[in-house]
Scaffold this motif. Structure first.
Motif, short mmCIF file in Angstrom:
data_model
loop_
_atom_site.label_atom_id
_atom_site.label_comp_id
_atom_site.label_asym_id
_atom_site.label_seq_id
_atom_site.Cartn_x
_atom_site.Cartn_y
_atom_site.Cartn_z
N ALA A 50 5.80 -81.14 -83.39
CA ALA A 50 4.75 -80.93 -82.52
C ALA A 50 4.05 -81.95 -82.33
CB ALA A 50 4.21 -79.51 -82.61
N LYS A 51 3.60 -82.63 -83.25
CA LYS A 51 2.66 -83.73 -83.22
C LYS A 51 3.36 -85.07 -82.72
CE LYS A 51 -1.09 -85.91 -85.60
NZ LYS A 51 -1.90 -86.01 -86.90
N ASP A 52 4.62 -85.29 -83.38
CA ASP A 52 5.41 -86.41 -82.98
C ASP A 52 5.94 -86.46 -81.71
OD1 ASP A 52 5.18 -87.24 -85.61
OD2 ASP A 52 7.11 -86.58 -86.07
N PHE A 53 6.13 -85.37 -81.00
CA PHE A 53 6.55 -85.27 -79.55
C PHE A 53 5.60 -84.66 -78.51
CE2 PHE A 53 10.36 -85.15 -82.13
CZ PHE A 53 11.32 -85.87 -81.36
N ASP A 54 4.15 -84.86 -79.08
CA ASP A 54 2.98 -84.34 -78.23
C ASP A 54 3.24 -82.92 -77.54
OD1 ASP A 54 0.69 -84.46 -76.74
OD2 ASP A 54 1.33 -85.57 -75.07
N LEU A 55 3.52 -82.04 -78.36
CA LEU A 55 3.79 -80.56 -78.00
C LEU A 55 2.95 -79.59 -78.77
CD1 LEU A 55 7.47 -80.84 -78.33
CD2 LEU A 55 6.48 -80.84 -76.23
N THR A 56 2.79 -78.55 -78.46
CA THR A 56 2.03 -77.40 -79.07
C THR A 56 2.74 -76.87 -80.19
OG1 THR A 56 2.45 -75.61 -77.64
CG2 THR A 56 0.54 -77.00 -77.09
N GLU A 57 2.32 -76.59 -81.31
CA GLU A 57 3.25 -75.70 -82.23
C GLU A 57 3.97 -74.46 -81.75
OE1 GLU A 57 1.94 -75.28 -86.40
OE2 GLU A 57 0.68 -76.90 -86.17
N THR A 58 2.93 -73.65 -81.11
CA THR A 58 3.34 -72.56 -80.44
C THR A 58 4.53 -72.77 -79.63
OG1 THR A 58 0.86 -71.68 -80.40
CG2 THR A 58 2.69 -70.63 -78.89
N ALA A 59 4.79 -73.76 -78.81
CA ALA A 59 6.02 -74.03 -78.08
C ALA A 59 6.92 -74.11 -78.92
CB ALA A 59 5.72 -75.29 -77.13
N VAL A 60 6.83 -75.06 -79.82
CA VAL A 60 7.90 -75.39 -80.84
C VAL A 60 8.54 -74.06 -81.45
CG1 VAL A 60 8.71 -77.04 -82.99
CG2 VAL A 60 7.36 -77.88 -80.92
N ARG A 61 7.66 -73.31 -81.98
CA ARG A 61 8.06 -72.17 -82.72
C ARG A 61 8.61 -71.14 -81.84
NH1 ARG A 61 5.95 -72.21 -87.67
NH2 ARG A 61 4.02 -73.62 -87.91
N ASP A 62 8.11 -71.08 -80.45
CA ASP A 62 8.84 -70.27 -79.49
C ASP A 62 10.39 -70.71 -79.12
OD1 ASP A 62 6.52 -68.48 -79.45
OD2 ASP A 62 5.83 -69.30 -77.45
N TRP A 63 10.21 -71.77 -78.91
CA TRP A 63 11.81 -72.33 -78.63
C TRP A 63 12.73 -72.19 -79.95
CZ3 TRP A 63 9.90 -77.95 -76.98
CH2 TRP A 63 9.19 -77.89 -75.82
N GLY A 64 12.21 -72.29 -81.08
CA GLY A 64 13.15 -72.05 -82.42
C GLY A 64 13.40 -70.33 -82.43
N ARG A 65 12.55 -69.60 -82.03
CA ARG A 65 12.79 -68.21 -81.82
C ARG A 65 13.80 -67.93 -81.08
NH1 ARG A 65 7.25 -67.22 -81.35
NH2 ARG A 65 6.31 -67.53 -83.55
N GLN A 66 13.70 -68.53 -79.95
CA GLN A 66 14.53 -68.06 -78.68
C GLN A 66 15.75 -68.73 -79.10
OE1 GLN A 66 13.58 -66.48 -76.03
NE2 GLN A 66 15.88 -66.84 -75.28
N ALA A 67 16.02 -69.89 -79.62
CA ALA A 67 17.22 -70.32 -80.18
C ALA A 67 17.83 -69.33 -81.03
CB ALA A 67 17.02 -71.78 -80.67
N GLU A 68 17.19 -68.86 -81.91
CA GLU A 68 17.65 -67.96 -82.89
C GLU A 68 18.29 -66.71 -82.33
OE1 GLU A 68 15.29 -66.88 -86.48
OE2 GLU A 68 14.80 -69.02 -86.41
N TYR A 69 17.41 -66.12 -81.50
CA TYR A 69 17.85 -65.06 -80.44
C TYR A 69 19.06 -65.35 -79.79
CZ TYR A 69 17.23 -61.23 -77.03
OH TYR A 69 17.54 -60.27 -76.22
N GLU A 70 19.33 -66.30 -79.23
CA GLU A 70 20.41 -66.45 -78.21
C GLU A 70 21.64 -66.81 -79.33
OE1 GLU A 70 19.38 -69.89 -75.98
OE2 GLU A 70 18.07 -68.77 -74.73
N THR A 71 21.33 -67.23 -80.51
CA THR A 71 22.46 -67.28 -81.41
C THR A 71 23.15 -65.99 -82.18
OG1 THR A 71 21.62 -69.43 -82.59
CG2 THR A 71 23.38 -68.44 -83.73
N VAL A 72 22.12 -65.12 -81.96
CA VAL A 72 22.45 -63.78 -82.71
C VAL A 72 23.29 -62.92 -81.46
CG1 VAL A 72 21.81 -61.37 -83.20
CG2 VAL A 72 20.60 -63.63 -84.21
N LEU A 73 22.78 -63.32 -80.31
CA LEU A 73 23.32 -62.74 -78.96
C LEU A 73 24.92 -63.16 -78.57
CD1 LEU A 73 20.79 -62.39 -76.42
CD2 LEU A 73 21.53 -60.42 -77.57
#
Length: 60
Positions: A35-58
Motif C-alpha cells: 500500500a505504501k509503495d503504491f500510495d494506496l490505503t491498506e484498507t483498499a488493498v485488503r478489500d481488493w484481495g478479499r474481492q479477488a478471493e471471492y471471485e475465485t471461489v465463485l
C-alpha cells in the motif's frame, strides 16, 4: 476556519487492482508495504484481495 474540501475519489482499473493483489500474493512484501509503495490505503488493498478471493471461489 472553513471546512476542508475532500479530495476527489480516485478510481483504479481492474487490471491495476489485479496487479496489486498479485504483488501481495507473492508474499515478499506485507500488505502495508505494498500500500505504501503504491500510495494506496491498506484498507483498499485488503478489500481488493478479499474481492479477488471471492471471485475465485465463485468461478470454481
Amino acid at each position: 476556519m472553513g471546512k476542508k474540501k475532500p479530495c476527489p475519489r480516485r478510481s483504479f482499473t481492474p487490471e491495476f487492482k489485479a496487479e496489486i493483489v498479485e504483488v501481495c500474493r507473492r508474499g515478499d512484501r506485507s500488505v502495508g508495504q505494498v500500500a505504501k509503495d503504491f500510495d494506496l490505503t491498506e484498507t483498499a488493498v485488503r478489500d481488493w484481495g478479499r474481492q479477488a478471493e471471492y471471485e475465485t471461489v465463485l468461478a470454481a
